[in-house]
Design an enzyme around this catalytic site. Structure first.
Site, mmCIF file in Angstrom:
data_model
loop_
_atom_site.group_PDB
_atom_site.id
_atom_site.type_symbol
_atom_site.label_atom_id
_atom_site.label_comp_id
_atom_site.label_asym_id
_atom_site.label_seq_id
_atom_site.Cartn_x
_atom_site.Cartn_y
_atom_site.Cartn_z
ATOM 1 N N LYS A 6 -17.950 -5.910 8.595
ATOM 2 C CA LYS A 6 -16.719 -6.686 8.779
ATOM 3 C C LYS A 6 -15.836 -6.027 9.834
ATOM 4 C CE LYS A 6 -12.999 -8.471 5.938
ATOM 5 N NZ LYS A 6 -12.346 -8.269 4.649
ATOM 6 N N HIS B 121 0.843 -1.208 0.000
ATOM 7 C CA HIS B 121 0.000 0.000 0.000
ATOM 8 C C HIS B 121 0.874 1.252 0.000
ATOM 9 C CE1 HIS B 121 -3.069 -2.581 2.398
ATOM 10 N NE2 HIS B 121 -3.633 -2.343 1.221
ATOM 11 N N SER C 270 -3.069 -7.467 3.213
ATOM 12 C CA SER C 270 -3.210 -7.316 4.671
ATOM 13 C C SER C 270 -3.662 -8.627 5.293
ATOM 14 C CB SER C 270 -4.244 -6.231 4.985
ATOM 15 O OG SER C 270 -3.843 -4.999 4.454
#
Ligand code: PNS
Length: 159
Positions: free
Chosen positions: A41, A17, A127
């Site tokens: 989530k 990222h 991630s």
């Protein structure tokens, strides 16, 4: 003033990222990092923690602004007069869904999407994988910035 947005969940931000954000920051006057709030989530890190980590690892760039958002990304862009979304493409497997989103977003408000090829050193990185490997004691020190590694270890110890 040329503005772009790098959107994502960033749970947590990885070197992949950061590479895309840093490259966008060289091309645009201001890069907005938009951290999506997903009520459905629950992530490992809270939205505030994710924002804090992103601010910490991008502070040296000088032109990055980190915010959360919920709802449509195109509305985030419209409210801030951001004409471009910058996304990293890791592999061909990313392309189908990213193309769909880019075309949908273009159709909704005319916002452009620019894809940058991910640094090959991070083409396998996500991630989710970082969290999974770290959870089982694997070494992820080369995959996330040091501040993120510390927070990840602290978070996993709490669990
Ligand atoms: O890091 P992620 O989870 O892959 O990021 C996905 C994200 C946040 C970029 C994408 O889900 C998104 O743009 N969500 C906002 C909601 C939206 O605008 N949906 C319509 C997309 S065409």
């Amino acid at each position: 003033m040329r503005r772009a947005v790098c959107p994502g969940s960033f749970d947590p931000i990885t070197n992949g990222h950061l590479d895309v954000i840093a490259r966008a920051a060289r091309l645009y006057d201001t890069v907005h990092v938009a951290v999506m709030i997903n009520q459905a989530k629950k992530g490992l890190f809270t939205i505030e923690e994710r924002i804090g980590l992103i601010e910490s690892v991008t502070s040296d760039l000088g032109n990055v602004k980190v915010e959360s958002f919920h709802g449509l990304l195109v509305d985030f862009c419209k409210q801030r007069e951001i004409p471009a979304i910058v996304k990293g493409l890791r592999a061909v497997s990313d392309f189908d869904y990213e193309l769909q989103m880019a075309q949908m977003n273009m159709g909704l408000t005319g916002v452009e999407t620019l894809f940058v090829p991910t640094n090959p050193a991070y083409s396998f990185l996500s991630s989710s994988l970082v969290k999974e490997v770290a959870q089982w004691g694997g070494d992820v020190a080369h995959l996330v910035p040091p501040q993120v590694l510390d927070s990840l270890n602290a978070k996993l110890q709490q669990q």
